[in-house]
Design a protein around this motif. Sequence first.
Motif, mmCIF file in Angstrom:
data_model
loop_
_atom_site.group_PDB
_atom_site.id
_atom_site.type_symbol
_atom_site.label_atom_id
_atom_site.label_comp_id
_atom_site.label_asym_id
_atom_site.label_seq_id
_atom_site.Cartn_x
_atom_site.Cartn_y
_atom_site.Cartn_z
ATOM 1 N N ALA A 1 56.615 46.861 6.432
ATOM 2 C CA ALA A 1 56.571 46.951 7.896
ATOM 3 C C ALA A 1 56.664 45.562 8.524
ATOM 4 C CB ALA A 1 55.306 47.665 8.343
ATOM 5 N N ALA A 2 55.974 44.590 7.946
ATOM 6 C CA ALA A 2 56.047 43.213 8.462
ATOM 7 C C ALA A 2 57.468 42.675 8.321
ATOM 8 C CB ALA A 2 55.044 42.321 7.732
ATOM 9 N N THR A 3 58.090 42.942 7.183
ATOM 10 C CA THR A 3 59.476 42.507 6.961
ATOM 11 C C THR A 3 60.420 43.207 7.938
ATOM 12 O OG1 THR A 3 59.004 42.084 4.631
ATOM 13 C CG2 THR A 3 61.318 42.351 5.234
ATOM 14 N N LEU A 4 60.189 44.489 8.172
ATOM 15 C CA LEU A 4 61.007 45.240 9.118
ATOM 16 C C LEU A 4 60.894 44.651 10.522
ATOM 17 C CD1 LEU A 4 62.799 47.697 9.858
ATOM 18 C CD2 LEU A 4 60.675 48.988 10.160
ATOM 19 N N ARG A 5 59.671 44.370 10.969
ATOM 20 C CA ARG A 5 59.481 43.793 12.308
ATOM 21 C C ARG A 5 60.186 42.442 12.426
ATOM 22 N NH1 ARG A 5 54.545 46.499 11.606
ATOM 23 N NH2 ARG A 5 53.512 44.668 10.709
ATOM 24 N N GLU A 6 60.145 41.665 11.362
ATOM 25 C CA GLU A 6 60.832 40.373 11.364
ATOM 26 C C GLU A 6 62.344 40.571 11.490
ATOM 27 O OE1 GLU A 6 61.351 36.723 8.230
ATOM 28 O OE2 GLU A 6 59.355 37.618 8.387
ATOM 29 N N ALA A 7 62.886 41.524 10.730
ATOM 30 C CA ALA A 7 64.322 41.801 10.796
ATOM 31 C C ALA A 7 64.715 42.323 12.175
ATOM 32 C CB ALA A 7 64.715 42.807 9.714
ATOM 33 N N LEU A 8 63.916 43.222 12.736
ATOM 34 C CA LEU A 8 64.223 43.774 14.054
ATOM 35 C C LEU A 8 64.112 42.706 15.139
ATOM 36 C CD1 LEU A 8 62.466 47.235 13.700
ATOM 37 C CD2 LEU A 8 64.927 46.745 13.624
ATOM 38 N N SER A 9 63.184 41.787 14.976
ATOM 39 C CA SER A 9 63.050 40.677 15.923
ATOM 40 C C SER A 9 64.314 39.821 15.912
ATOM 41 C CB SER A 9 61.820 39.842 15.564
ATOM 42 O OG SER A 9 61.662 38.781 16.467
ATOM 43 N N LEU A 10 64.843 39.577 14.731
ATOM 44 C CA LEU A 10 66.098 38.819 14.630
ATOM 45 C C LEU A 10 67.226 39.578 15.330
ATOM 46 C CD1 LEU A 10 68.003 36.600 13.618
ATOM 47 C CD2 LEU A 10 68.208 37.897 11.486
ATOM 48 N N ILE A 11 67.319 40.884 15.093
ATOM 49 C CA ILE A 11 68.386 41.678 15.707
ATOM 50 C C ILE A 11 68.288 41.650 17.232
ATOM 51 C CG2 ILE A 11 69.263 44.047 15.989
ATOM 52 C CD1 ILE A 11 68.594 44.446 12.985
ATOM 53 N N ALA A 12 67.085 41.584 17.781
ATOM 54 C CA ALA A 12 66.896 41.557 19.230
ATOM 55 C C ALA A 12 67.067 40.160 19.819
ATOM 56 C CB ALA A 12 65.503 42.096 19.579
ATOM 57 N N SER A 13 67.313 39.154 18.996
ATOM 58 C CA SER A 13 67.351 37.763 19.456
ATOM 59 C C SER A 13 68.724 37.320 19.965
ATOM 60 C CB SER A 13 66.925 36.828 18.320
ATOM 61 O OG SER A 13 67.967 36.727 17.348
ATOM 62 N N ASP A 14 68.711 36.254 20.733
ATOM 63 C CA ASP A 14 69.955 35.636 21.200
ATOM 64 C C ASP A 14 70.760 35.080 20.022
ATOM 65 O OD1 ASP A 14 69.279 36.244 23.809
ATOM 66 O OD2 ASP A 14 68.494 34.240 24.254
ATOM 67 N N LYS A 15 70.059 34.610 18.994
ATOM 68 C CA LYS A 15 70.731 34.089 17.798
ATOM 69 C C LYS A 15 71.610 35.174 17.173
ATOM 70 C CE LYS A 15 69.678 32.175 13.237
ATOM 71 N NZ LYS A 15 68.617 31.786 12.317
ATOM 72 N N PHE A 16 71.098 36.400 17.113
ATOM 73 C CA PHE A 16 71.868 37.502 16.542
ATOM 74 C C PHE A 16 73.082 37.809 17.420
ATOM 75 C CE2 PHE A 16 72.950 41.953 15.837
ATOM 76 C CZ PHE A 16 73.106 41.966 14.462
ATOM 77 N N ILE A 17 72.881 37.821 18.733
ATOM 78 C CA ILE A 17 74.011 38.088 19.645
ATOM 79 C C ILE A 17 75.108 37.079 19.401
ATOM 80 C CG2 ILE A 17 74.764 38.045 22.062
ATOM 81 C CD1 ILE A 17 72.005 39.106 22.816
ATOM 82 N N ALA A 18 74.754 35.792 19.312
ATOM 83 C CA ALA A 18 75.754 34.746 19.089
ATOM 84 C C ALA A 18 76.483 34.947 17.767
ATOM 85 C CB ALA A 18 75.097 33.374 19.128
ATOM 86 N N SER A 19 75.732 35.301 16.732
ATOM 87 C CA SER A 19 76.330 35.529 15.423
ATOM 88 C C SER A 19 77.233 36.768 15.448
ATOM 89 C CB SER A 19 75.230 35.689 14.372
ATOM 90 O OG SER A 19 75.780 35.926 13.100
ATOM 91 N N PHE A 20 76.768 37.838 16.079
ATOM 92 C CA PHE A 20 77.524 39.087 16.173
ATOM 93 C C PHE A 20 78.829 38.861 16.925
ATOM 94 C CE2 PHE A 20 78.690 43.162 18.016
ATOM 95 C CZ PHE A 20 78.418 44.080 17.013
ATOM 96 N N GLU A 21 78.753 38.166 18.046
ATOM 97 C CA GLU A 21 79.931 37.943 18.854
ATOM 98 C C GLU A 21 80.933 36.997 18.177
ATOM 99 O OE1 GLU A 21 78.302 36.844 22.656
ATOM 100 O OE2 GLU A 21 78.040 38.949 23.219
ATOM 101 N N GLY A 22 80.434 36.133 17.282
ATOM 102 C CA GLY A 22 81.299 35.211 16.568
ATOM 103 C C GLY A 22 81.866 35.795 15.291
ATOM 104 N N ALA A 23 81.320 36.935 14.864
ATOM 105 C CA ALA A 23 81.782 37.556 13.620
ATOM 106 C C ALA A 23 83.155 38.178 13.792
ATOM 107 C CB ALA A 23 80.780 38.620 13.164
ATOM 108 N N VAL A 24 83.894 38.163 12.738
ATOM 109 C CA VAL A 24 85.245 38.755 12.772
ATOM 110 C C VAL A 24 85.215 40.127 12.176
ATOM 111 C CG1 VAL A 24 87.606 38.527 11.960
ATOM 112 C CG2 VAL A 24 86.335 36.529 12.663
#
Length: 160
Positions: free
Chosen positions: A137-160
């Motif tokens: 559960a702690a690992t899941l919350r950490e992963a979900l926090s990353l997915i909700a982050s601006d860092k993830f948006i930048a990575s997602f938008e830059g992905a091909v």
Amino acid sequence: MRHRYQQKEKAGKVDASQCSCTSLRKASRRVSQLYDAILAPCGLRTTQRAILNHISRAGTPSVGELAVDLVMDRGALAHNLKPLERDGYVRQEVDPRDRRNRVVSLTAEGRAKLRESELLWARAQKKFDKAYGSAAAATLREALSLIASDKFIASFEGAV
């Protein structure tokens, strides 16, 4: 011949279990249902409690800030704020720093309702951790926090 046609149809479709968005939405709805059932005695739903809790931590955020922080569009937030305002848990006022914006704050009733929900929420959290496993559960919350982050948006938008 029909069998081959069905195979071609299947080959062109994406298996729903392989869609991250669908899987996340289904899991989110299931967890919300479980938490909502536990929160029912206090009269709050999971989303309402999250909004009250965020306002409590932020003080008097603008509606725009609150929407960004909760990763909600402003329309959905406005829809969710209406019953909280109607029930006297939150108050919206014109932002004194920028009259074009509105700020949201908890009322005394809202603070009391949030306190009332804390033990129920803690019970839901404990049940989730037990069912899923505390470390997982702690690992899941950490992963979900990353997915909700601006860092993830930048990575997602830059992905091909």
